[in-house]
Design an enzyme around this catalytic site. Structure first.
Site, PDB file in Angstrom:
ATOM      1  N   HIS A 165      -7.669 -18.139  57.827  1.00 45.11           N
ATOM      2  CA  HIS A 165      -6.643 -17.474  57.008  1.00 45.11           C
ATOM      3  C   HIS A 165      -6.363 -18.288  55.743  1.00 45.11           C
ATOM      4  O   HIS A 165      -6.223 -17.733  54.650  1.00 45.11           O
ATOM      5  CB  HIS A 165      -5.317 -17.367  57.779  1.00 45.11           C
ATOM      6  CG  HIS A 165      -5.324 -16.479  58.978  1.00 45.11           C
ATOM      7  ND1 HIS A 165      -4.902 -16.889  60.208  1.00 45.11           N
ATOM      8  CD2 HIS A 165      -5.684 -15.176  59.137  1.00 45.11           C
ATOM      9  CE1 HIS A 165      -4.982 -15.895  61.070  1.00 45.11           C
ATOM     10  NE2 HIS A 165      -5.469 -14.838  60.460  1.00 45.11           N
ATOM     11  N   SER A 179      -7.623 -15.941  65.767  1.00 48.29           N
ATOM     12  CA  SER A 179      -6.486 -16.568  66.450  1.00 48.29           C
ATOM     13  C   SER A 179      -6.577 -16.393  67.963  1.00 48.29           C
ATOM     14  O   SER A 179      -6.241 -17.312  68.716  1.00 48.29           O
ATOM     15  CB  SER A 179      -5.167 -15.982  65.950  1.00 48.29           C
ATOM     16  OG  SER A 179      -5.041 -16.166  64.573  1.00 48.29           O
ATOM     17  N   LYS A 202       2.497  -6.226  69.913  1.00 48.47           N
ATOM     18  CA  LYS A 202       1.257  -7.012  69.989  1.00 48.47           C
ATOM     19  C   LYS A 202       1.408  -8.227  70.899  1.00 48.47           C
ATOM     20  O   LYS A 202       0.447  -8.965  71.093  1.00 48.47           O
ATOM     21  CB  LYS A 202       0.842  -7.485  68.583  1.00 48.47           C
ATOM     22  CG  LYS A 202       0.051  -6.452  67.811  1.00 48.47           C
ATOM     23  CD  LYS A 202      -0.825  -7.116  66.766  1.00 48.47           C
ATOM     24  CE  LYS A 202      -1.796  -6.140  66.135  1.00 48.47           C
ATOM     25  NZ  LYS A 202      -2.652  -6.751  65.136  1.00 48.47           N
ATOM     26  N   ARG A 210     -14.998 -10.860  58.254  1.00 48.43           N
ATOM     27  CA  ARG A 210     -15.848 -11.878  58.866  1.00 48.43           C
ATOM     28  C   ARG A 210     -17.205 -11.308  59.247  1.00 48.43           C
ATOM     29  O   ARG A 210     -18.232 -11.723  58.784  1.00 48.43           O
ATOM     30  CB  ARG A 210     -15.150 -12.467  60.089  1.00 48.43           C
ATOM     31  CG  ARG A 210     -13.979 -13.326  59.722  1.00 48.43           C
ATOM     32  CD  ARG A 210     -13.004 -13.471  60.836  1.00 48.43           C
ATOM     33  NE  ARG A 210     -12.333 -12.214  61.107  1.00 48.43           N
ATOM     34  CZ  ARG A 210     -11.358 -12.056  61.986  1.00 48.43           C
ATOM     35  NH1 ARG A 210     -10.960 -13.072  62.701  1.00 48.43           N
ATOM     36  NH2 ARG A 210     -10.788 -10.885  62.152  1.00 48.43           N
TER      37      ARG A 210
HETATM   38  P1  ADP Z   1      -4.395  -8.602  62.170  1.00 41.68           P
HETATM   39  O1  ADP Z   1      -3.509  -8.510  63.360  1.00 41.68           O
HETATM   40  O2  ADP Z   1      -4.036  -7.721  61.037  1.00 41.68           O
HETATM   41  O3  ADP Z   1      -5.877  -8.599  62.480  1.00 41.68           O
HETATM   42  P2  ADP Z   1      -4.704 -11.413  61.649  1.00 41.68           P
HETATM   43  O4  ADP Z   1      -3.639 -12.403  61.479  1.00 41.68           O
HETATM   44  O5  ADP Z   1      -5.606 -11.590  62.798  1.00 41.68           O
HETATM   45  O6  ADP Z   1      -4.023 -10.009  61.608  1.00 41.68           O
HETATM   46  O7  ADP Z   1      -5.587 -11.393  60.361  1.00 41.68           O
HETATM   47  C1  ADP Z   1      -5.054 -11.161  59.095  1.00 41.68           C
HETATM   48  C2  ADP Z   1      -6.179 -11.055  58.113  1.00 41.68           C
HETATM   49  O8  ADP Z   1      -6.886 -12.276  58.059  1.00 41.68           O
HETATM   50  C3  ADP Z   1      -7.215  -9.990  58.475  1.00 41.68           C
HETATM   51  O9  ADP Z   1      -7.685  -9.419  57.268  1.00 41.68           O
HETATM   52  C4  ADP Z   1      -8.317 -10.777  59.121  1.00 41.68           C
HETATM   53  O10 ADP Z   1      -9.566 -10.145  58.945  1.00 41.68           O
HETATM   54  C5  ADP Z   1      -8.250 -12.046  58.314  1.00 41.68           C
HETATM   55  N1  ADP Z   1      -8.798 -13.184  59.050  1.00 41.68           N
HETATM   56  C6  ADP Z   1      -8.487 -13.611  60.280  1.00 41.68           C
HETATM   57  N2  ADP Z   1      -9.226 -14.685  60.638  1.00 41.68           N
HETATM   58  C7  ADP Z   1     -10.041 -14.937  59.578  1.00 41.68           C
HETATM   59  C8  ADP Z   1     -11.087 -15.886  59.329  1.00 41.68           C
HETATM   60  N3  ADP Z   1     -11.460 -16.773  60.227  1.00 41.68           N
HETATM   61  N4  ADP Z   1     -11.702 -15.821  58.146  1.00 41.68           N
HETATM   62  C9  ADP Z   1     -11.352 -14.895  57.241  1.00 41.68           C
HETATM   63  N5  ADP Z   1     -10.418 -13.962  57.415  1.00 41.68           N
HETATM   64  C10 ADP Z   1      -9.762 -13.975  58.565  1.00 41.68           C
END
Ligand code: ADP
Length: 159
Positions: free
Chosen positions: A17, A128, A41, A90
């Protein structure tokens, strides 16, 4: 003032992130993390904890704001005059969901642009949920989250 919002659950924030936030924050005047306040969630960390971890992790960046919302992402963007939404991509497996979401958002708010960005290769496999699973089993995730996030994860999982 060109603003972009970065919506997500961030349960907790990872270096993946952060990689996206660092890149996107250079392209806009302000990047706003919009933390989803969605108890459905079943997040491990509450909204306040997630927001604090983001603020601490982004202390080295000068144009970051952290907020939470229970509303639609496009409504937050519109109400706060953000031009764009940033999402990380990703794998191809992210694409289908992200494409649907972007199209729905486009239909609801055509003036707001969704931008996709890929993280550094090192973080392409990170998410995560996987990190939480590894941490639960006492695996080493120190390469993938800031030190203070690691401490909070360990203390939450051991409590
Ligand atoms: P959501 O519940 O919307 O998936 P996340 O917190 O998991 O929320 O992710 C928020 C954003 O960050 C999403 O666009 C996700 O694709 C991106 N994201 C999560 N992990 C990574 C990573 N390792 N690299 C790049 N983008 C990421």
């Amino acid at each position: 003032m060109k603003k972009i919002i970065y919506p997500g659950t961030f349960d907790p924030i990872t270096n993946g992130h952060l990689d996206i936030a660092e890149r996107a924050s250079k392209l806009f005047d302000e990047l706003i993390f919009v933390v989803a306040n969605n108890p459905d969630k079943n997040p491990l960390f509450n909204v306040q904890e997630r927001m604090e971890m983001i603020s601490r992790s982004t202390g080295h960046l000068s144009n970051i704001k952290v907020v939470s919302t229970k509303n639609l992402t496009v409504d937050y963007a519109r109400d706060n005059s953000a031009l764009a939404i940033i999402r990380g991509l990703r794998h191809v497996s992210d694409f289908e969901y992200e494409f649907q979401m972007a199209m729905m958002n486009y239909n609801m708010a055509p003036e707001i642009t969704t931008i996709f960005m890929m993280p550094s290769e090192k973080y392409v496999h990170l998410n995560s949920s996987v990190l939480k699973d590894i941490a639960k089993l006492k695996g080493d995730i120190s390469e993938y989250v800031p030190g203070h996030v690691l401490e909070q994860l360990q203390s939450k999982l051991n409590s």
